[in-house]
Scaffold this active site. Sequence first.
Site, PDB file in Angstrom:
ATOM      1  N   ASP A  47       0.780  -1.074  -0.004  1.00  0.00           N
ATOM      2  CA  ASP A  47      -0.072  -0.118  -0.096  1.00  0.00           C
ATOM      3  C   ASP A  47       0.996   1.334  -0.100  1.00  0.00           C
ATOM      4  OD1 ASP A  47      -2.093  -1.766   0.318  1.00  0.00           O
ATOM      5  OD2 ASP A  47      -2.092  -1.419   2.518  1.00  0.00           O
TER       6      ASP A  47
HETATM    7  N1  URA Z   1      -1.048  -6.023   3.903  1.00  0.00           N
HETATM    8  C1  URA Z   1      -1.592  -4.715   3.918  1.00  0.00           C
HETATM    9  O1  URA Z   1      -2.721  -4.344   4.558  1.00  0.00           O
HETATM   10  N2  URA Z   1      -0.971  -3.683   3.122  1.00  0.00           N
HETATM   11  C2  URA Z   1      -0.094  -4.085   2.369  1.00  0.00           C
HETATM   12  O2  URA Z   1       0.534  -3.310   1.994  1.00  0.00           O
HETATM   13  C3  URA Z   1       0.620  -5.320   2.523  1.00  0.00           C
HETATM   14  C4  URA Z   1      -0.114  -6.515   3.339  1.00  0.00           C
END
Ligand code: URA
Length: 236
Positions: free
Chosen positions: A103
Amino acid sequence: MRLDKYVSLCKKATRSETKKFIRQGNITVNGVVAKKSDMQVDENSVLVCINGEELSYRKYIYLMLNKPAGYISATYDAHQKTIMELIPDEYLHFELFPVGRLDIDTEGLLILTNDGKFAHDLTSPRKHVYKTYYAELDKPMQQGDIEIFKKGIKLDADFTTLPAELYIDENPKRVYIKICEGKFHQVKRMCESVGKKVMYLKRIRIGGLSLDPDLPKGGVRELSGKELRLLTNSNE
Ligand code: URA
């Protein structure tokens, strides 16, 4: 393959630099001075030298990035900064893409490559490659949550996670979570399902490969052959 492409894939020169080298008579192909940048060479057997220095050809490249927050895991975006802005110019002609996604606000270990099969093997849920995340939460994790993670968590009508491992730090607002899938916001959603909000998230390990502690935030480096094997051969 064209000579100028071959030379640029060996990362010694851009195509326009290659043309210049050729004009100046600095490139030899199998011992003969090259005259044209579009001449065809066999990448598997040719010997190309620039100013007498032998080039070594590589088709695939594998990079480790310590992703900072604020960048999206995409090769292009019209509005937001992408991780490609962090990649040194010398690697850009390899047509890299990220292996899986983090993310925008997640930090840590991200692999980039131009090797599609390798990327598929690392991300396919069927291959069960574990990814380990470090998370800081708004509320303390409970011992009972370990069992809930272990059983797998139903995140929506048609998706229940595979069993996941949860380790609670001495400070119970700090946890380590090991999963072998990569659904959208998976770690955040798993924590939410037990009533905790993720305030900070960092990926620290994929398979048997840990994020290099000496790689600064935003730093990029090539993976060694040994590290590549750790990624693909390990189910840790
Ligand atoms: N899980 C999440 O919630 N975000 C990420 O970036 C990776 C795994």
